[in-house]
Write a protein that holds these residues in place. Structure first.
Motif, PDB file in Angstrom:
ATOM      1  N   GLY A 157       0.686  -1.882  -0.171  1.00 52.95           N
ATOM      2  CA  GLY A 157       0.062   0.032   0.008  1.00 52.95           C
ATOM      3  C   GLY A 157       1.223   1.498   0.029  1.00 52.95           C
ATOM      4  O   GLY A 157      -0.102   2.151  -0.172  1.00 52.95           O
ATOM      5  N   ARG A 248      -7.624   1.057  -9.559  1.00 53.25           N
ATOM      6  CA  ARG A 248      -7.888   0.921  -8.014  1.00 53.25           C
ATOM      7  C   ARG A 248      -8.145   2.420  -7.527  1.00 53.25           C
ATOM      8  O   ARG A 248      -6.760   3.191  -7.538  1.00 53.25           O
ATOM      9  CB  ARG A 248      -6.641   0.586  -7.264  1.00 53.25           C
ATOM     10  N   TRP A 250      -8.710   4.644  -3.987  1.00 45.13           N
ATOM     11  CA  TRP A 250      -8.991   3.973  -2.255  1.00 45.13           C
ATOM     12  C   TRP A 250      -8.985   5.369  -1.668  1.00 45.13           C
ATOM     13  O   TRP A 250      -8.661   6.900  -2.476  1.00 45.13           O
ATOM     14  CB  TRP A 250      -7.245   3.485  -1.196  1.00 45.13           C
ATOM     15  N   TRP A 255      -6.206   5.524   4.219  1.00 44.18           N
ATOM     16  CA  TRP A 255      -5.176   5.783   3.635  1.00 44.18           C
ATOM     17  C   TRP A 255      -4.143   6.650   4.396  1.00 44.18           C
ATOM     18  O   TRP A 255      -2.920   5.575   4.859  1.00 44.18           O
ATOM     19  CB  TRP A 255      -4.695   5.549   1.710  1.00 44.18           C
ATOM     20  N   MET A 265      -6.323   0.431   2.618  1.00 46.89           N
ATOM     21  CA  MET A 265      -6.598   0.369   1.398  1.00 46.89           C
ATOM     22  C   MET A 265      -8.108   0.148   0.794  1.00 46.89           C
ATOM     23  O   MET A 265      -8.823  -0.910   0.304  1.00 46.89           O
ATOM     24  CB  MET A 265      -6.053  -0.664   0.099  1.00 46.89           C
ATOM     25  N   SER A 267     -11.056   0.547  -1.357  1.00 44.16           N
ATOM     26  CA  SER A 267     -11.021   0.559  -2.572  1.00 44.16           C
ATOM     27  C   SER A 267     -12.551   1.135  -2.897  1.00 44.16           C
ATOM     28  O   SER A 267     -13.595   0.809  -2.461  1.00 44.16           O
ATOM     29  CB  SER A 267     -11.340  -0.559  -2.864  1.00 44.16           C
TER      30      SER A 267
END
Length: 318
Positions: A157, A248, A250, A255, A265, A267
């Protein structure tokens, strides 16, 4: 439906089905000479219809996610609007609410784009800004991602020192995409095109990341596809762009707050589907059906991302 199955085409007035991918179906004008697959090469326009199908690990899963096709299309059109100066495959004046939408059949309104046909490059132009997914697995084994050396001490991450370009060969439906080196892209498309694909991909990623951050969202990685304009030869952005299927995303606040990689993360993409499938399927045989709660959670996160990005963009005057 497995990755080899073909969906039943829709009967759209004025259009003829030409091809189906994992998620999108392509239609050419009905008057185009029926010489598949050459009909895509002969057509000057193509109708790109996003279905509600969802894919993971190179398989199309059952059931689909209701409304997904419209969410993906709306987000793609919004992103095309944000990326001024980057040539794209939409016919002129095609925007989220533009007049061109009146030319799209009612049966697929909201989930179709009217596009120019391009000579597509067989490259998926992947850009990674954060260490995750298959990149994290490779890094643990050898401190590289797609063969690119990275600093020691990174964790799952983490943000990379700078975005990296890790292209892939786009496999036909039913086959696995394959990570390739930049040198291999030169062999496939020539050095000038390879260099421009890399430059454009990194430029778009940086621009999109800045826009997403204003909405409290991190763009962790994404993939682009490009083709050559058949009249001008200009390299042109095509297919979907920066959607929850191809990227992707986030929650930036989570985060930054620390915690486990899973907490950091959180999502807005189909990672929910990937995680569930990885826990319930060994990737042999037919994938299991997705449970209702996974479908509902995925749809909710897709919608939340669309609202976060578009509302922030409107507020900022984008």
């Amino acid at each position: 439906m497995t990755s080899l199955d073909q969906p039943s085409p829709l009967d759209l007035a004025g259009w003829r089905h030409a091809y189906s991918g994992k998620v999108r179906d392509l239609y050419v004008p009905a008057g185009t000479a029926p010489d598949a697959p050459a009909d895509l090469a002969a057509a000057t326009r193509v109708l790109v219809v996003a279905s509600d199908r969802v894919s993971a690990f190179d398989h199309v899963l059952e059931p689909g996610i209701p409304g997904k096709g419209e969410l993906l299309t709306t987000l793609s059109l919004w992103w095309f609007d944000q990326l001024s100066g980057v040539p794209n495959h939409l016919v002129p004046d095609h925007t989220v609410n533009g007049v061109v939408t009146s030319l799209i059949p009612a049966e697929v309104a909201g989930r179709a784009m009217l596009c120019k046909t391009l000579d597509m490059y067989p490259i998926e132009c992947v850009v990674r800004g954060y260490l995750t997914g298959s990149g994290w697995k490779e890094y643990q084994a050898g401190q590289t991602v797609c063969g690119i050396p990275l600093p020691a001490g990174l964790t799952n991450g983490d943000r990379l020192p700078e975005p990296i370009y890790t292209p892939a060969w786009k496999a036909p439906m039913g086959e696995h995409d394959e990570n390739i080196s930049y040198e291999r892209t030169i062999e496939l498309v020539g050095e000038p095109v390879a260099a421009e694909l890399r430059r454009l991909s990194l430029e778009i990623f940086v621009r999109a990341s800045a826009i997403a951050e204003k909405a409290g969202v991190i763009l962790a990685d994404t993939k682009f596809e490009f083709g050559a304009d058949r009249i001008t030869g200009v390299i042109t952005l095509a297919d979907e762009v920066l959607t929850s299927d191809s990227s992707r995303y986030w929650d930036a606040g989570l985060w930054r707050s620390g915690g486990t990689p899973e907490q950091r993360m959180a999502s807005f993409d189909k990672q929910i589907v990937r995680d569930w499938l990885a826990a319930h399927w060994d990737q042999t045989g037919t994938p299991p059906a997705l449970p209702e709660d996974i479908i509902e959670r995925t749809a909710a996160r897709y919608l939340e991302l669309l609202e976060l990005l578009t509302h922030a963009g409107l507020a900022a005057g984008n």
